[in-house]
Design an enzyme around this catalytic site. Structure first.
Site, PDB file in Angstrom:
ATOM      1  CB  ALA A   1     -24.087 104.242  34.963  1.00 43.99           C
TER       2      ALA A   1
ATOM      3  N   GLY B   1     -26.090 103.044  30.073  1.00 42.24           N
ATOM      4  CA  GLY B   1     -24.698 103.004  29.631  1.00 42.24           C
ATOM      5  C   GLY B   1     -24.389 101.740  28.827  1.00 42.24           C
TER       6      GLY B   1
ATOM      7  CD  GLU C   1     -25.322 106.475  27.316  1.00 36.65           C
ATOM      8  OE1 GLU C   1     -25.144 105.955  28.442  1.00 36.65           O
ATOM      9  OE2 GLU C   1     -25.480 107.694  27.155  1.00 36.65           O
TER      10      GLU C   1
ATOM     11  CD  GLU D   1     -29.728 106.371  30.607  1.00 41.27           C
ATOM     12  OE1 GLU D   1     -30.761 106.152  29.935  1.00 41.27           O
ATOM     13  OE2 GLU D   1     -28.582 106.060  30.216  1.00 41.27           O
TER      14      GLU D   1
HETATM   15  N1  CO8 Z   1     -26.506  99.348  38.630  1.00 42.23           N
HETATM   16  C1  CO8 Z   1     -26.255  98.642  39.746  1.00 42.23           C
HETATM   17  N2  CO8 Z   1     -26.830  97.450  40.004  1.00 42.23           N
HETATM   18  C2  CO8 Z   1     -27.695  96.969  39.089  1.00 42.23           C
HETATM   19  C3  CO8 Z   1     -28.010  97.660  37.903  1.00 42.23           C
HETATM   20  C4  CO8 Z   1     -27.355  98.915  37.676  1.00 42.23           C
HETATM   21  N3  CO8 Z   1     -27.535  99.620  36.563  1.00 42.23           N
HETATM   22  N4  CO8 Z   1     -28.906  96.944  37.197  1.00 42.23           N
HETATM   23  C5  CO8 Z   1     -29.146  95.821  37.912  1.00 42.23           C
HETATM   24  N5  CO8 Z   1     -28.421  95.826  39.052  1.00 42.23           N
HETATM   25  C6  CO8 Z   1     -28.394  94.829  40.115  1.00 42.23           C
HETATM   26  C7  CO8 Z   1     -29.633  94.900  40.989  1.00 42.23           C
HETATM   27  O1  CO8 Z   1     -29.476  95.869  41.998  1.00 42.23           O
HETATM   28  C8  CO8 Z   1     -29.710  93.487  41.527  1.00 42.23           C
HETATM   29  O2  CO8 Z   1     -28.744  93.336  42.540  1.00 42.23           O
HETATM   30  P1  CO8 Z   1     -29.203  92.792  44.005  1.00 42.23           P
HETATM   31  O3  CO8 Z   1     -29.696  91.399  43.734  1.00 42.23           O
HETATM   32  O4  CO8 Z   1     -27.943  92.844  44.793  1.00 42.23           O
HETATM   33  O5  CO8 Z   1     -30.280  93.701  44.459  1.00 42.23           O
HETATM   34  C9  CO8 Z   1     -29.203  92.646  40.349  1.00 42.23           C
HETATM   35  O6  CO8 Z   1     -28.452  93.529  39.512  1.00 42.23           O
HETATM   36  C10 CO8 Z   1     -30.343  92.080  39.515  1.00 42.23           C
HETATM   37  O7  CO8 Z   1     -31.244  93.120  39.196  1.00 42.23           O
HETATM   38  P2  CO8 Z   1     -32.835  92.949  39.344  1.00 42.23           P
HETATM   39  O8  CO8 Z   1     -33.161  92.164  40.548  1.00 42.23           O
HETATM   40  O9  CO8 Z   1     -33.437  94.309  39.223  1.00 42.23           O
HETATM   41  O10 CO8 Z   1     -33.137  92.042  38.068  1.00 42.23           O
HETATM   42  P3  CO8 Z   1     -34.453  92.019  37.146  1.00 42.23           P
HETATM   43  O11 CO8 Z   1     -34.235  90.874  36.208  1.00 42.23           O
HETATM   44  O12 CO8 Z   1     -35.681  92.056  37.965  1.00 42.23           O
HETATM   45  O13 CO8 Z   1     -34.398  93.405  36.299  1.00 42.23           O
HETATM   46  C11 CO8 Z   1     -33.310  95.105  34.977  1.00 42.23           C
HETATM   47  C12 CO8 Z   1     -33.344  93.615  35.381  1.00 42.23           C
HETATM   48  C13 CO8 Z   1     -34.546  95.463  34.140  1.00 42.23           C
HETATM   49  C14 CO8 Z   1     -32.054  95.270  34.133  1.00 42.23           C
HETATM   50  C15 CO8 Z   1     -33.262  95.980  36.241  1.00 42.23           C
HETATM   51  O14 CO8 Z   1     -32.215  95.532  37.091  1.00 42.23           O
HETATM   52  C16 CO8 Z   1     -33.019  97.439  35.968  1.00 42.23           C
HETATM   53  O15 CO8 Z   1     -33.935  98.154  35.618  1.00 42.23           O
HETATM   54  N6  CO8 Z   1     -31.743  97.896  36.129  1.00 42.23           N
HETATM   55  C17 CO8 Z   1     -31.407  99.297  35.985  1.00 42.23           C
HETATM   56  C18 CO8 Z   1     -31.370  99.699  34.543  1.00 42.23           C
HETATM   57  C19 CO8 Z   1     -31.073 101.183  34.436  1.00 42.23           C
HETATM   58  O16 CO8 Z   1     -31.793 102.013  34.959  1.00 42.23           O
HETATM   59  N7  CO8 Z   1     -29.982 101.519  33.731  1.00 42.23           N
HETATM   60  C20 CO8 Z   1     -29.554 102.894  33.565  1.00 42.23           C
HETATM   61  C21 CO8 Z   1     -28.558 103.262  34.612  1.00 42.23           C
HETATM   62  S1  CO8 Z   1     -28.096 104.967  34.546  1.00 42.23           S
HETATM   63  C22 CO8 Z   1     -27.001 105.045  33.266  1.00 42.23           C
HETATM   64  O17 CO8 Z   1     -26.672 104.095  32.656  1.00 42.23           O
HETATM   65  C23 CO8 Z   1     -26.464 106.414  32.984  1.00 42.23           C
HETATM   66  C24 CO8 Z   1     -25.190 106.337  32.165  1.00 42.23           C
HETATM   67  C25 CO8 Z   1     -24.447 107.604  32.351  1.00 42.23           C
HETATM   68  C26 CO8 Z   1     -22.960 107.435  32.079  1.00 42.23           C
HETATM   69  C27 CO8 Z   1     -22.258 108.701  32.485  1.00 42.23           C
HETATM   70  C28 CO8 Z   1     -20.743 108.546  32.339  1.00 42.23           C
HETATM   71  C29 CO8 Z   1     -20.012 109.800  32.710  1.00 42.23           C
END
Ligand code: CO8
Length: 259
Positions: free
Chosen positions: A67, A110, A113, A133
């Site tokens: 998400a 997500g 998912e 999450e």
């Molecule tokens: N949301 C928004 N932006 C994101 C997300 C995300 N999930 N993941 C990465 N980005 C962005 C970063 O903010 C960054 O942007 P910026 O350069 O502008 O700061 C860019 O993408 C690159 O990210 P990183 O610099 O962090 O890249 P890395 O290669 O160092 O790391 C990762 C990659 C491991 C994927 C890392 O970005 C990360 O951990 N991301 C978050 C993953 C996460 O926690 N996902 C779960 C989110 S919560 C969820 O999915 C709940 C679902 C519920 C659905 C409910 C529906 C009703």
């Protein structure tokens, strides 16, 4: 097909409609806009007889990182309660035609998912799957706790959801989350190959097979067997079933019409 902000939609190729998640700057984070666009494309694809299967993919580095955390940050409990996203997820879950996914790189939260909403998943060996999450003080919210445990079993589902650790494509295959691992350059091609193959099969049988298989998640064995029997019986009334059997007898290729 219209153009969208967060996804690219390729024109239908041999019965296969391809959706490419396209927010590379945000690791294809599934903001509401993106989910609503997928739901919109699927709503049209559902009634489009030229679409026999759908392929969903991301880019070389990421399928979807979950998400959109930045969007989520602005939602309080009432905002979450009135969130339109569950309706979009439902539209994906209820799409009656097969969805094949080609996954390279991260499929997290997500994104993982979404993988579980797809029917067949091919991943490049650079793919990583996880439900991180817990690190954000939340839990999976698009079916992760329910679908993961039914798909990969209790212990590994608990491990992923409670620790936030990722697993590799090979592990995901071994646990049954996905079906095949390829080199990253081939995952799309292989997923397309499968989707195109499915697109040549009798559409009503494909639809009833998907429906019956998915019911196994929800029902007892006995009622699942009843659902299968009814679907099997219904297929005996289709022209495609007569065509399939006739073609076998006559040693020729069948021509299915979806009737
Ligand atoms: N949301 C928004 N932006 C994101 C997300 C995300 N999930 N993941 C990465 N980005 C962005 C970063 O903010 C960054 O942007 P910026 O350069 O502008 O700061 C860019 O993408 C690159 O990210 P990183 O610099 O962090 O890249 P890395 O290669 O160092 O790391 C990762 C990659 C491991 C994927 C890392 O970005 C990360 O951990 N991301 C978050 C993953 C996460 O926690 N996902 C779960 C989110 S919560 C969820 O999915 C709940 C679902 C519920 C659905 C409910 C529906 C009703």
């Amino acid at each position: 097909m219209q153009t969208y902000e967060d996804i690219l939609v390729d024109s239908v190729q041999d019965g296969v409609l391809t959706i490419r998640l396209n927010r590379p700057e945000a690791y294809n984070a599934l903001r509401t806009q993106l989910l609503s666009e997928i739901a919109d494309v699927l709503a049209q694809a559902k009634d489009d007889e030229t679409v026999k299967a759908v392929l969903i993919t991301g880019n070389d580095k990421v399928f979807a990182a979950g998400a959109d955390i930045k969007e989520m940050a602005s939602l309080d409990a009432v905002g979450v309660m009135n969130d339109p996203r569950p309706a979009h997820w439902r539209a994906i879950a209820q799409f009656p035609k097969p969805i094949v996914a080609a996954v390279n790189g991260f499929a997290l939260g997500g994104g993982c998912e979404l993988v579980m909403h797809c029917d067949i998943v091919i991943a490049g060996d650079n793919a990583q799957f996880g439900q991180p999450e817990i690190n954000l003080g939340i839990i999976p919210g698009a079916g992760g706790t329910q679908r993961l445990i039914r798909t990969i079993g209790k212990s590994m589902a608990m491990q992923l959801v409670l620790s936030g650790e990722f697993i590799s494509a090979e592990q995901a295959r071994d646990f049954g989350l996905i079906s095949e691992v390829t080199i990253p350059e081939r995952s799309f091609e292989r997923a397309m190959e499968l989707a195109k193959k499915i697109a040549t099969k009798p559409p009503i049988a494909v639809r009833l097979a998907k429906e019956s298989l998915l019911k196994a998640y929800e029902t007892t064995l006995d009622s699942g067997l009843n659902i299968e029997r009814k679907a099997f019986t219904m297929l005996a009334a289709t022209q495609d079933r007569n065509e399939g059997i006739a073609a076998f007898m006559e040693k020729r290729k069948p021509e299915f019409k979806g009737k």
